[in-house]
Motif scaffolding. Structure first.
Motif, PDB file in Angstrom:
ATOM      1  N   ILE A  55      28.770  22.892  41.551  1.00  0.00           N
ATOM      2  CA  ILE A  55      30.147  23.374  41.718  1.00  0.00           C
ATOM      3  C   ILE A  55      31.139  22.243  41.441  1.00  0.00           C
ATOM      4  O   ILE A  55      32.153  22.445  40.774  1.00  0.00           O
ATOM      5  N   GLY A  56      30.837  21.045  41.926  1.00  0.00           N
ATOM      6  CA  GLY A  56      31.705  19.907  41.632  1.00  0.00           C
ATOM      7  C   GLY A  56      31.833  19.682  40.141  1.00  0.00           C
ATOM      8  O   GLY A  56      32.931  19.450  39.621  1.00  0.00           O
ATOM      9  N   MET A  57      30.716  19.772  39.433  1.00  0.00           N
ATOM     10  CA  MET A  57      30.749  19.601  37.977  1.00  0.00           C
ATOM     11  C   MET A  57      31.556  20.708  37.322  1.00  0.00           C
ATOM     12  O   MET A  57      32.321  20.455  36.391  1.00  0.00           O
ATOM     13  N   LEU A  58      31.412  21.920  37.802  1.00  0.00           N
ATOM     14  CA  LEU A  58      32.179  23.044  37.272  1.00  0.00           C
ATOM     15  C   LEU A  58      33.675  22.822  37.483  1.00  0.00           C
ATOM     16  O   LEU A  58      34.485  23.094  36.597  1.00  0.00           O
ATOM     17  N   LEU A  59      34.039  22.313  38.650  1.00  0.00           N
ATOM     18  CA  LEU A  59      35.452  22.067  38.968  1.00  0.00           C
ATOM     19  C   LEU A  59      36.034  20.879  38.201  1.00  0.00           C
ATOM     20  O   LEU A  59      37.258  20.733  38.129  1.00  0.00           O
ATOM     21  N   ALA A  72      32.181  14.284  51.637  1.00  0.00           N
ATOM     22  CA  ALA A  72      32.046  15.056  50.403  1.00  0.00           C
ATOM     23  C   ALA A  72      30.858  14.561  49.584  1.00  0.00           C
ATOM     24  O   ALA A  72      30.074  15.358  49.058  1.00  0.00           O
ATOM     25  N   ASP A  73      30.709  13.249  49.480  1.00  0.00           N
ATOM     26  CA  ASP A  73      29.598  12.688  48.719  1.00  0.00           C
ATOM     27  C   ASP A  73      28.251  12.985  49.379  1.00  0.00           C
ATOM     28  O   ASP A  73      27.259  13.231  48.691  1.00  0.00           O
ATOM     29  N   GLU A  74      28.221  12.997  50.702  1.00  0.00           N
ATOM     30  CA  GLU A  74      26.987  13.323  51.416  1.00  0.00           C
ATOM     31  C   GLU A  74      26.542  14.750  51.072  1.00  0.00           C
ATOM     32  O   GLU A  74      25.364  14.995  50.814  1.00  0.00           O
ATOM     33  N   LEU A  75      27.488  15.686  51.040  1.00  0.00           N
ATOM     34  CA  LEU A  75      27.154  17.069  50.682  1.00  0.00           C
ATOM     35  C   LEU A  75      26.645  17.139  49.243  1.00  0.00           C
ATOM     36  O   LEU A  75      25.645  17.804  48.966  1.00  0.00           O
ATOM     37  N   LEU A  76      27.299  16.447  48.333  1.00  0.00           N
ATOM     38  CA  LEU A  76      26.868  16.440  46.931  1.00  0.00           C
ATOM     39  C   LEU A  76      25.443  15.908  46.794  1.00  0.00           C
ATOM     40  O   LEU A  76      24.673  16.395  45.967  1.00  0.00           O
ATOM     41  N   GLY A  77      25.103  14.918  47.605  1.00  0.00           N
ATOM     42  CA  GLY A  77      23.784  14.308  47.518  1.00  0.00           C
ATOM     43  C   GLY A  77      22.656  15.145  48.084  1.00  0.00           C
ATOM     44  O   GLY A  77      21.507  14.969  47.708  1.00  0.00           O
ATOM     45  N   MET A 132      38.597  13.495  38.790  1.00  0.00           N
ATOM     46  CA  MET A 132      37.187  13.664  39.143  1.00  0.00           C
ATOM     47  C   MET A 132      36.959  13.726  40.646  1.00  0.00           C
ATOM     48  O   MET A 132      36.207  14.564  41.129  1.00  0.00           O
ATOM     49  N   GLU A 133      37.594  12.834  41.398  1.00  0.00           N
ATOM     50  CA  GLU A 133      37.365  12.814  42.842  1.00  0.00           C
ATOM     51  C   GLU A 133      37.814  14.124  43.494  1.00  0.00           C
ATOM     52  O   GLU A 133      37.204  14.581  44.450  1.00  0.00           O
ATOM     53  N   TRP A 134      38.902  14.695  43.007  1.00  0.00           N
ATOM     54  CA  TRP A 134      39.398  15.972  43.523  1.00  0.00           C
ATOM     55  C   TRP A 134      38.359  17.055  43.250  1.00  0.00           C
ATOM     56  O   TRP A 134      38.028  17.860  44.124  1.00  0.00           O
ATOM     57  N   ALA A 135      37.838  17.063  42.026  1.00  0.00           N
ATOM     58  CA  ALA A 135      36.830  18.069  41.647  1.00  0.00           C
ATOM     59  C   ALA A 135      35.593  17.980  42.535  1.00  0.00           C
ATOM     60  O   ALA A 135      35.111  18.990  43.059  1.00  0.00           O
ATOM     61  N   PHE A 136      35.075  16.776  42.712  1.00  0.00           N
ATOM     62  CA  PHE A 136      33.826  16.627  43.447  1.00  0.00           C
ATOM     63  C   PHE A 136      34.010  16.661  44.968  1.00  0.00           C
ATOM     64  O   PHE A 136      33.036  16.765  45.698  1.00  0.00           O
ATOM     65  N   SER A 137      35.249  16.612  45.438  1.00  0.00           N
ATOM     66  CA  SER A 137      35.486  16.841  46.870  1.00  0.00           C
ATOM     67  C   SER A 137      35.681  18.336  47.141  1.00  0.00           C
ATOM     68  O   SER A 137      35.629  18.777  48.286  1.00  0.00           O
ATOM     69  N   GLY A 138      35.851  19.130  46.090  1.00  0.00           N
ATOM     70  CA  GLY A 138      36.031  20.574  46.230  1.00  0.00           C
ATOM     71  C   GLY A 138      34.912  21.282  46.974  1.00  0.00           C
ATOM     72  O   GLY A 138      35.182  22.105  47.861  1.00  0.00           O
ATOM     73  N   PRO A 139      33.640  21.007  46.655  1.00  0.00           N
ATOM     74  CA  PRO A 139      32.561  21.679  47.392  1.00  0.00           C
ATOM     75  C   PRO A 139      32.620  21.444  48.904  1.00  0.00           C
ATOM     76  O   PRO A 139      32.347  22.347  49.692  1.00  0.00           O
ATOM     77  N   ARG A 140      32.993  20.235  49.320  1.00  0.00           N
ATOM     78  CA  ARG A 140      33.118  19.957  50.763  1.00  0.00           C
ATOM     79  C   ARG A 140      34.237  20.795  51.364  1.00  0.00           C
ATOM     80  O   ARG A 140      34.080  21.362  52.450  1.00  0.00           O
TER      81      ARG A 140
END
Length: 188
Positions: free
Chosen positions: A24-28, A11-16, A34-42
């Motif tokens: 999208i992670g920020m929107l979520l 998930a972090d690799e995709l965000l980077g 926070m970790e749930w939100a930023f794993s959402g895009p993956r």
């Protein structure tokens, strides 16, 4: 610097590497950890079968996109509502930045312009926009003149106030502690 907001390597690799995923992670990032939100895009990318693209998300059938986010495990506590917000964000990016999420911060004249562009995004109020300015400046090197001022308190150096300050598991815990203290202080 490597993004570590989801605390999950894929998930972090995709965000980077995918600016749309980061937006999208920020929107979520509301009403869920926070970790749930930023794993959402993956999770969304995995369910779509490929990387995220604003044009595709914007043109996705709204009911099908909502179902995609609601599939177990759901991407958000309110998957149908967030599906609509993500599609609005994607449509805005297509209309104003030719679908390029990083077009929001490329070639900005200063921090105030960057903040204004982010605040114009669907689902981004002032606080979310300031936090994203700080995230861009602190972790991605997007530092137009005046970015710290535009980020408000989130742009301060040496604080653990928001996702902009999360660089590993330890800093995540410090951010959590700061937020809990702020909640306690607000109740007094």
């Amino acid at each position: 610097m490597r993004i570590q907001l989801a605390q999950q390597p894929e998930a972090d690799e995709l965000l980077g590497r995918n600016p749309l995923a980061l937006l999208i992670g920020m929107l979520l990032d509301q009403q869920i950890p926070m970790e749930w939100a930023f794993s959402g895009p993956r999770a969304i990318a995995d369910r779509m079968g490929h990387d995220l693209a604003a044009r595709e998300i914007a043109s996705y059938d709204p009911a099908q996109f909502a179902d995609l986010l609601a599939a177990k495990p759901a991407v958000h506590r309110y998957p149908k509502s967030m599906a609509g917000r993500i599609q609005q964000l994607a449509a805005y990016l297509v209309e104003h930045y030719d679908g390029s999420a990083d077009g929001v911060w490329e070639d900005v004249g200063d921090g105030a312009e960057l903040l204004g562009r982010l605040m114009a995004l669907p689902g981004f109020g002032r606080q979310k926009a300031q936090i994203f300015v700080a995230l861009l400046g602190k972790q991605l090197g997007v530092r137009p003149q005046g970015w710290r001022e535009a980020a408000g308190p989130y742009g301060e150096e040496g604080v653990h106030r928001s996702v902009a300050d999360v660089v590993d598991a330890g800093s995540l815990e410090l951010v959590r502690a700061t937020k809990q203290e702020a909640k306690r202080a607000a109740k007094k």
